[in-house]
Design a protein around this motif. Sequence first.
Motif, PDB file in Angstrom:
ATOM      1  N   ARG A 119      -6.872   7.571  -2.030  1.00 23.16           N
ATOM      2  CA  ARG A 119      -8.060   8.406  -2.229  1.00 23.16           C
ATOM      3  C   ARG A 119      -8.908   8.462  -0.956  1.00 23.16           C
ATOM      4  NH1 ARG A 119      -9.424   9.196  -7.687  1.00 23.16           N
ATOM      5  NH2 ARG A 119      -7.466   9.485  -8.822  1.00 23.16           N
ATOM      6  N   ALA A 120      -9.012   7.311  -0.267  1.00 18.48           N
ATOM      7  CA  ALA A 120      -9.837   7.257   0.940  1.00 18.48           C
ATOM      8  C   ALA A 120      -9.172   7.956   2.127  1.00 18.48           C
ATOM      9  CB  ALA A 120     -10.137   5.803   1.294  1.00 18.48           C
ATOM     10  N   ALA A 121      -7.841   7.851   2.202  1.00 16.85           N
ATOM     11  CA  ALA A 121      -7.105   8.483   3.310  1.00 16.85           C
ATOM     12  C   ALA A 121      -5.904   9.212   2.714  1.00 16.85           C
ATOM     13  CB  ALA A 121      -6.655   7.424   4.318  1.00 16.85           C
ATOM     14  N   PRO A 122      -6.084  10.474   2.310  1.00 14.15           N
ATOM     15  CA  PRO A 122      -5.009  11.223   1.629  1.00 14.15           C
ATOM     16  C   PRO A 122      -3.720  11.322   2.435  1.00 14.15           C
ATOM     17  CG  PRO A 122      -7.113  12.355   1.417  1.00 14.15           C
ATOM     18  CD  PRO A 122      -7.330  11.242   2.393  1.00 14.15           C
ATOM     19  N   GLY A 123      -3.804  11.249   3.753  1.00 17.04           N
ATOM     20  CA  GLY A 123      -2.590  11.349   4.573  1.00 17.04           C
ATOM     21  C   GLY A 123      -1.637  10.187   4.396  1.00 17.04           C
ATOM     22  N   VAL A 124      -2.144   9.065   3.871  1.00 16.31           N
ATOM     23  CA  VAL A 124      -1.296   7.884   3.673  1.00 16.31           C
ATOM     24  C   VAL A 124      -0.161   8.182   2.708  1.00 16.31           C
ATOM     25  CG1 VAL A 124      -1.270   5.564   2.668  1.00 16.31           C
ATOM     26  CG2 VAL A 124      -3.092   6.228   4.246  1.00 16.31           C
ATOM     27  N   GLU A 125      -0.429   8.984   1.701  1.00 16.35           N
ATOM     28  CA  GLU A 125       0.578   9.288   0.680  1.00 16.35           C
ATOM     29  C   GLU A 125       1.774  10.030   1.264  1.00 16.35           C
ATOM     30  OE1 GLU A 125       0.603  11.027  -3.906  1.00 16.35           O
ATOM     31  OE2 GLU A 125      -1.153  11.246  -2.621  1.00 16.35           O
ATOM     32  N   GLU A 126       1.573  10.719   2.393  1.00 16.26           N
ATOM     33  CA  GLU A 126       2.646  11.498   3.003  1.00 16.26           C
ATOM     34  C   GLU A 126       3.551  10.658   3.898  1.00 16.26           C
ATOM     35  OE1 GLU A 126       0.767  14.669   5.054  1.00 16.26           O
ATOM     36  OE2 GLU A 126      -0.194  15.520   3.261  1.00 16.26           O
ATOM     37  N   LEU A 127       3.213   9.406   4.129  1.00 15.33           N
ATOM     38  CA  LEU A 127       4.046   8.563   4.992  1.00 15.33           C
ATOM     39  C   LEU A 127       5.433   8.362   4.393  1.00 15.33           C
ATOM     40  CD1 LEU A 127       1.474   5.817   6.080  1.00 15.33           C
ATOM     41  CD2 LEU A 127       2.367   7.700   7.462  1.00 15.33           C
ATOM     42  N   GLY A 128       5.494   8.109   3.090  1.00 15.60           N
ATOM     43  CA  GLY A 128       6.778   7.935   2.409  1.00 15.60           C
ATOM     44  C   GLY A 128       7.560   6.762   2.977  1.00 15.60           C
ATOM     45  N   GLY A 129       8.863   6.776   2.739  1.00 18.71           N
ATOM     46  CA  GLY A 129       9.734   5.723   3.258  1.00 18.71           C
ATOM     47  C   GLY A 129       9.309   4.349   2.786  1.00 18.71           C
ATOM     48  N   ILE A 130       9.270   3.405   3.734  1.00 18.00           N
ATOM     49  CA  ILE A 130       8.914   2.033   3.373  1.00 18.00           C
ATOM     50  C   ILE A 130       7.450   1.915   2.955  1.00 18.00           C
ATOM     51  CG2 ILE A 130      10.704   1.018   4.820  1.00 18.00           C
ATOM     52  CD1 ILE A 130       8.561   0.495   6.929  1.00 18.00           C
ATOM     53  N   PHE A 131       6.650   2.951   3.238  1.00 15.67           N
ATOM     54  CA  PHE A 131       5.241   2.948   2.840  1.00 15.67           C
ATOM     55  C   PHE A 131       4.998   3.833   1.620  1.00 15.67           C
ATOM     56  CE2 PHE A 131       5.069   2.259   7.536  1.00 15.67           C
ATOM     57  CZ  PHE A 131       4.690   0.928   7.491  1.00 15.67           C
ATOM     58  N   HIS A 132       6.073   4.098   0.874  1.00 19.16           N
ATOM     59  CA  HIS A 132       5.942   4.889  -0.345  1.00 19.16           C
ATOM     60  C   HIS A 132       5.001   4.196  -1.329  1.00 19.16           C
ATOM     61  CE1 HIS A 132       6.932   7.620  -3.551  1.00 19.16           C
ATOM     62  NE2 HIS A 132       7.451   6.651  -4.295  1.00 19.16           N
ATOM     63  N   TYR A 133       5.066   2.852  -1.367  1.00 21.73           N
ATOM     64  CA  TYR A 133       4.080   2.070  -2.111  1.00 21.73           C
ATOM     65  C   TYR A 133       2.988   1.703  -1.115  1.00 21.73           C
ATOM     66  CZ  TYR A 133       8.016   1.553  -5.348  1.00 21.73           C
ATOM     67  OH  TYR A 133       9.078   1.792  -6.190  1.00 21.73           O
ATOM     68  N   SER A 134       1.919   2.459  -1.114  1.00 19.04           N
ATOM     69  CA  SER A 134       0.927   2.359  -0.037  1.00 19.04           C
ATOM     70  C   SER A 134       0.126   1.062  -0.061  1.00 19.04           C
ATOM     71  CB  SER A 134      -0.026   3.564  -0.087  1.00 19.04           C
ATOM     72  OG  SER A 134      -0.615   3.686  -1.360  1.00 19.04           O
ATOM     73  N   TRP A 135       0.220   0.285  -1.120  1.00 17.32           N
ATOM     74  CA  TRP A 135      -0.547  -0.957  -1.157  1.00 17.32           C
ATOM     75  C   TRP A 135      -0.103  -1.941  -0.075  1.00 17.32           C
ATOM     76  CZ3 TRP A 135       1.747  -5.651  -1.709  1.00 17.32           C
ATOM     77  CH2 TRP A 135       3.025  -5.688  -2.286  1.00 17.32           C
ATOM     78  N   VAL A 136       1.137  -1.800   0.437  1.00 14.87           N
ATOM     79  CA  VAL A 136       1.581  -2.708   1.497  1.00 14.87           C
ATOM     80  C   VAL A 136       0.775  -2.500   2.772  1.00 14.87           C
ATOM     81  CG1 VAL A 136       3.910  -2.880   0.547  1.00 14.87           C
ATOM     82  CG2 VAL A 136       3.420  -1.151   2.276  1.00 14.87           C
ATOM     83  N   LEU A 137       0.205  -1.301   2.945  1.00 13.95           N
ATOM     84  CA  LEU A 137      -0.645  -1.045   4.109  1.00 13.95           C
ATOM     85  C   LEU A 137      -1.946  -1.826   4.029  1.00 13.95           C
ATOM     86  CD1 LEU A 137      -0.137   2.821   4.373  1.00 13.95           C
ATOM     87  CD2 LEU A 137       0.770   1.077   5.919  1.00 13.95           C
ATOM     88  N   VAL A 138      -2.316  -2.246   2.839  1.00 11.77           N
ATOM     89  CA  VAL A 138      -3.462  -3.133   2.647  1.00 11.77           C
ATOM     90  C   VAL A 138      -3.016  -4.591   2.742  1.00 11.77           C
ATOM     91  CG1 VAL A 138      -5.324  -3.808   1.075  1.00 11.77           C
ATOM     92  CG2 VAL A 138      -4.590  -1.417   1.188  1.00 11.77           C
ATOM     93  N   ALA A 139      -1.859  -4.885   2.155  1.00  8.92           N
ATOM     94  CA  ALA A 139      -1.390  -6.274   2.083  1.00  8.92           C
ATOM     95  C   ALA A 139      -1.056  -6.850   3.456  1.00  8.92           C
ATOM     96  CB  ALA A 139      -0.165  -6.358   1.174  1.00  8.92           C
ATOM     97  N   ILE A 140      -0.422  -6.066   4.315  1.00  8.49           N
ATOM     98  CA  ILE A 140       0.016  -6.586   5.620  1.00  8.49           C
ATOM     99  C   ILE A 140      -1.165  -7.065   6.462  1.00  8.49           C
ATOM    100  CG2 ILE A 140       1.101  -5.962   7.808  1.00  8.49           C
ATOM    101  CD1 ILE A 140       3.053  -4.228   6.220  1.00  8.49           C
ATOM    102  N   PRO A 141      -2.226  -6.257   6.664  1.00 10.64           N
ATOM    103  CA  PRO A 141      -3.361  -6.789   7.438  1.00 10.64           C
ATOM    104  C   PRO A 141      -4.084  -7.943   6.746  1.00 10.64           C
ATOM    105  CG  PRO A 141      -3.851  -4.592   6.585  1.00 10.64           C
ATOM    106  CD  PRO A 141      -2.401  -4.820   6.372  1.00 10.64           C
ATOM    107  N   VAL A 142      -4.125  -7.932   5.406  1.00  9.00           N
ATOM    108  CA  VAL A 142      -4.762  -9.036   4.684  1.00  9.00           C
ATOM    109  C   VAL A 142      -4.001 -10.340   4.928  1.00  9.00           C
ATOM    110  CG1 VAL A 142      -5.226  -9.980   2.395  1.00  9.00           C
ATOM    111  CG2 VAL A 142      -5.848  -7.626   2.915  1.00  9.00           C
ATOM    112  N   VAL A 143      -2.670 -10.292   4.864  1.00  6.54           N
ATOM    113  CA  VAL A 143      -1.847 -11.483   5.116  1.00  6.54           C
ATOM    114  C   VAL A 143      -2.023 -11.953   6.557  1.00  6.54           C
ATOM    115  CG1 VAL A 143       0.519 -12.335   5.285  1.00  6.54           C
ATOM    116  CG2 VAL A 143      -0.166 -10.959   3.320  1.00  6.54           C
ATOM    117  N   ALA A 144      -2.049 -11.009   7.501  1.00  6.32           N
ATOM    118  CA  ALA A 144      -2.223 -11.369   8.907  1.00  6.32           C
ATOM    119  C   ALA A 144      -3.582 -12.027   9.145  1.00  6.32           C
ATOM    120  CB  ALA A 144      -2.078 -10.124   9.783  1.00  6.32           C
ATOM    121  N   PHE A 145      -4.626 -11.480   8.528  1.00  2.00           N
ATOM    122  CA  PHE A 145      -5.971 -12.053   8.671  1.00  2.00           C
ATOM    123  C   PHE A 145      -6.032 -13.440   8.051  1.00  2.00           C
ATOM    124  CE2 PHE A 145     -10.222 -12.707   6.787  1.00  2.00           C
ATOM    125  CZ  PHE A 145     -10.983 -12.718   7.946  1.00  2.00           C
ATOM    126  N   PHE A 146      -5.420 -13.609   6.889  1.00  2.00           N
ATOM    127  CA  PHE A 146      -5.423 -14.908   6.214  1.00  2.00           C
ATOM    128  C   PHE A 146      -4.679 -15.943   7.060  1.00  2.00           C
ATOM    129  CE2 PHE A 146      -3.809 -18.005   3.129  1.00  2.00           C
ATOM    130  CZ  PHE A 146      -4.982 -18.339   2.462  1.00  2.00           C
TER     131      PHE A 146
END
Length: 263
Positions: A119-146
């Motif tokens: 909803r915040a960045a509509p272009g994310v949905e068009e990435l597809g492929g391994i980012f078809h489940y867009s929540w990983v784009l949130v999880a990866i930086p969260v894991v790196a920060f942790f």
Amino acid sequence: MQVELEVSPKAVARYLFASLGALVVLGTAADLWLATYPGPVTQEVLHRFSLVRDLSIPSWASSIVMLTCAIALSLTAWSESRTGAPFARGWWIISFAFFALSLDEIVMVHELSGIILQRAAPGVEELGGIFHYSWVLVAIPVVAFFAAIMFRWFLVLGRRTQMQFLLSGAIFLSGAIGLEMAGAALDAATSENGMTYFMLTSIEESLELLGISLFLLAILERFSEKGISLQMSVASAPPRQARHDKQLPRRPLGSPALDDGRV
């Protein structure tokens, strides 16, 4: 009365892996059956044992193991704080992280984060492929920060504990994020979730269960090495004393009342 509970990592490992192994076998069999698209009633029954589906028995078991890790980490944090160990606060932080993971396993907050991101960045949905489940784009930086904020805490751990935590974390993340991204790419490329997708997701969930189980055993082994025991004190209530009610003075029937108003 005081009750002392000693936890044997070997005994826990035996029962834990036997239980989770049975869930993985049943879940994999259920998913293979679901891939054949049985009748609706059969599907509803199989969903309860599926590794692929959310809100199933394996998901519940995973949440329980995560919650157990959180409790064990809280006990470790409490023990480390009492002894004044360095970076004791790190144990509280990772305990809170496992409480959050346990909750997320049931309420699926990570998927909600993907929806908010779309909803915040509509272009994310068009990435597809391994980012078809867009929540990983949130999880990866969260894991790196942790990982960054916990790095100093990690350095003060014993060598064996470090290796155990690294191994269990690598196994868990390879399933939770690595194979999840592979499954997302497969899901985006095909219109139906066939046998390959079911098997890939089953392996993913199995790795997650294995990772958190190894992490729990590492914590329990550290309990034994540090001589941490779980004790519970039960105070017994004092014997109840007999109650004697104050007796009123007796007087003959029909006698006048006393001058001071007493009867």
